[in-house]
Design an enzyme around this catalytic site. Structure first.
Site, mmCIF file in Angstrom:
data_model
loop_
_atom_site.group_PDB
_atom_site.id
_atom_site.type_symbol
_atom_site.label_atom_id
_atom_site.label_comp_id
_atom_site.label_asym_id
_atom_site.label_seq_id
_atom_site.Cartn_x
_atom_site.Cartn_y
_atom_site.Cartn_z
ATOM 1 N N HIS A 143 0.872 -1.176 0.000
ATOM 2 C CA HIS A 143 0.000 0.000 0.000
ATOM 3 C C HIS A 143 0.917 1.236 0.000
ATOM 4 O O HIS A 143 2.014 1.202 0.552
ATOM 5 C CB HIS A 143 -0.835 -0.040 1.281
ATOM 6 C CG HIS A 143 -1.924 0.971 1.382
ATOM 7 N ND1 HIS A 143 -1.684 2.274 1.734
ATOM 8 C CD2 HIS A 143 -3.265 0.866 1.211
ATOM 9 C CE1 HIS A 143 -2.839 2.936 1.767
ATOM 10 N NE2 HIS A 143 -3.810 2.111 1.459
ATOM 11 N N GLN A 223 -4.595 -5.337 6.891
ATOM 12 C CA GLN A 223 -5.590 -6.245 6.294
ATOM 13 C C GLN A 223 -5.538 -7.644 6.896
ATOM 14 O O GLN A 223 -6.308 -8.509 6.478
ATOM 15 C CB GLN A 223 -5.390 -6.331 4.768
ATOM 16 C CG GLN A 223 -5.574 -5.032 4.038
ATOM 17 C CD GLN A 223 -7.011 -4.503 4.084
ATOM 18 O OE1 GLN A 223 -7.949 -5.224 4.419
ATOM 19 N NE2 GLN A 223 -7.184 -3.225 3.769
ATOM 20 N N CYS A 384 -4.693 2.343 -3.798
ATOM 21 C CA CYS A 384 -3.460 2.861 -3.175
ATOM 22 C C CYS A 384 -2.315 1.862 -3.337
ATOM 23 O O CYS A 384 -1.515 1.655 -2.411
ATOM 24 C CB CYS A 384 -3.649 3.187 -1.700
ATOM 25 S SG CYS A 384 -4.830 4.484 -1.416
HETATM 26 N N1 PLP Z 1 -1.862 -0.764 4.626
HETATM 27 C C1 PLP Z 1 -2.810 -1.488 4.035
HETATM 28 C C2 PLP Z 1 -2.486 -2.866 3.529
HETATM 29 C C3 PLP Z 1 -4.081 -0.947 3.858
HETATM 30 O O1 PLP Z 1 -5.038 -1.655 3.250
HETATM 31 C C4 PLP Z 1 -4.342 0.365 4.323
HETATM 32 C C5 PLP Z 1 -5.656 0.999 4.099
HETATM 33 O O2 PLP Z 1 -6.370 0.684 3.187
HETATM 34 C C6 PLP Z 1 -3.322 1.058 4.961
HETATM 35 C C7 PLP Z 1 -2.091 0.464 5.090
HETATM 36 C C8 PLP Z 1 -3.538 2.418 5.515
HETATM 37 O O3 PLP Z 1 -4.422 2.366 6.587
HETATM 38 P P1 PLP Z 1 -4.984 3.694 7.256
HETATM 39 O O4 PLP Z 1 -5.539 4.510 6.139
HETATM 40 O O5 PLP Z 1 -6.029 3.193 8.193
HETATM 41 O O6 PLP Z 1 -3.851 4.345 7.947
#
Ligand code: PLP
Length: 426
Positions: A143, A223, A384
């Site tokens: 991500h 996740q 993302c």
């Molecule tokens: N990492 C992963 C694998 C994610 O799916 C997400 C959010 O979709 C994030 C990081 C970021 O999470 P947050 O927006 O809650 O900080």
């Protein structure tokens, strides 16, 4: 004509009462566009909240609101106790071990979410430890929040990012990972479960190999925590991060777990109240971990409601939730394969909760819009994870992501919607 949710024809797991689980979520009881029962399949973005979490949040603001760690009065002490008790619950929730005779929960740092947790590690550990010639190893399926903080700190320190490639099934190429490991590797930062593909990465093996090479490992658990029983001690991760809102808790709260000895050695993240021991204009000393990393008034209500979310999820039986979601993902995979011209993106052997696909030449946005009018909420776009989309030479996908309250009728509605998309777009 009013549409109603069909009853489940057959339960996926006799041990799991999905109707009862679903009944705990008020948001799932609504119809959209007058008569379309909501089918919520955007759980990788954020999950709905059970009544127990909503009640804890409103209960806190109704009767218990006070600032923590500062007051001698009843409400402040009660809020402080509740806030700290959740730390113990979260340590237990992810299996954090005791360290050096100190309790496990001292390694639980509250953050705004996974993104802030990773930024915290990059800005403190990364800034202190990385230098020119060092390497940070990331996978192609990260991500953006596990890419950009490392890019920024590498620009600043002169360290370099190296990439672990993925196969066309969306699995990490383990041999390539091992080849890229060297004495220059200071950190391996990988996601436990891919938000775009659902791939479950072999984190224990990754940690073992990284540690042999002398590197630390950060695991993005955003996740995995909502869908798999997680034990950070068994995984061996040095840092592990996740977000409350993806595990049935509130937004604006997350957790960074870090090994005690690393957290002790790291400089503070932000300066302000609550993170200090003593302040003078000549010299300021800092609080012990975890408070060293929690400057200012924290998100008290969300911490307390996060505790309620963890308790609720534990009560459902995390292995049972995993079994249910796994069976449902298999069912969903089979059902969408019935549709002409469907291309599944991400067919790893070990997957959790996510079904990403393309429908012929139909733009994901068009498919998502048609589904939405039928009450089916999915996500469309790059999720993302643009470097991953680049690997597949696509701009994005349609992503249906499952949670503990979804059932076969949700999948059937998705398939019905996709057939309609097919008819509309030829
Ligand atoms: N990492 C992963 C694998 C994610 O799916 C997400 C959010 O979709 C994030 C990081 C970021 O999470 P947050 O927006 O809650 O900080």
């Amino acid at each position: 004509m009013e549409a109603t949710r069909p009853k489940q024809e057959a339960v996926l797991d006799a041990d799991y009462d999905v109707e009862a689980v679903r009944a705990a979520f008020p948001a799932l009881q609504q119809d959209l566009y007058d008569d379309q029962p909501l089918v919520y399949l955007d759980n990788a973005a954020t999950t709905q909240k059970p009544q127990a979490v909503i009640d804890r949040l409103t209960g806190y603001y109704t009767r218990e609101n006070a600032n923590v760690h500062r007051g001698v009065h009843f409400l402040s002490q009660q809020a402080s106790d509740a806030y700290e008790a959740v730390r113990e619950r979260m340590a237990d929730f992810i299996g954090a071990p005791e360290a050096g005779g100190r309790p496990a929960h001292e390694q639980i740092v509250y953050t705004r979410g996974t993104t802030e947790a990773i930024n915290l590690v990059a800005a403190t550990w990364g800034r202190a430890e990385l230098q020119e010639g060092d390497e940070v190893l990331l996978s192609q399926m990260e991500h953006h929040s596990n890419i950009v903080p490392w890019q920024r700190i590498c620009e600043e320190t002169g360290a370099q990012i190296k990439i672990i490639p993925v196969t066309d099934r969306g699995e990490l190429v383990f041999e390539a990972f091992e080849k890229r490991l060297s004495e220059r590797t200071k950190l391996v930062a990988v996601t436990h479960v891919s938000n775009a593909l659902g791939t479950i990465n072999p984190v224990e093996e990754i940690v073992r190999a990284a540690h042999e090479a002398g590197a630390k490992v950060l695991v993005d658990g955003a996740q995995s925590v909502p869908h798999l029983p997680v034990d950070v001690e068994a995984l061996g991760a040095d840092f592990f991060c996740f977000s409350g809102h993806k595990m049935y808790g509130p937004t604006g709260i997350g957790v960074l777990y870090g090994r005690r000895r690393l957290l002790d050695a790291m400089p503070p993240y932000q300066g302000g109240g609550d993170m200090i021991d003593e302040v003078s204009f000549e010299d300021t000393t800092y609080a012990e971990v975890p408070h060293k990393f929690e400057a200012g008034t924290p998100n008290i209500s969300s911490v307390i409601a996060l505790g309620a979310a963890a308790a609720w999820l534990k009560e459902q039986g995390r292995p049972r939730v995993r079994r249910h979601e796994k069976a449902l993902l298999e069912y969903a995979t089979e059902r969408v394969r019935e549709i002409d011209d469907i291309r599944l993106v991400g067919t790893a052997r070990e997957k959790a909760s996510v079904l990403s696909f393309l429908l012929g030449d139909v733009h994901p946005y068009d498919a998502g819009t048609v589904l939405d009018r039928m009450g089916v909420a999915v996500r469309t776009g790059h999720h993302c994870a643009q470097p991953l989309m680049e690997h597949f030479s696509i701009p994005g996908t349609v992503r249906a992501s499952l949670a503990c309250y979804n059932d076969r009728s949700d999948v059937d509605r998705l398939v019905e919607g996709l057939r309609k998309v097919r008819r509309m777009f030829g």
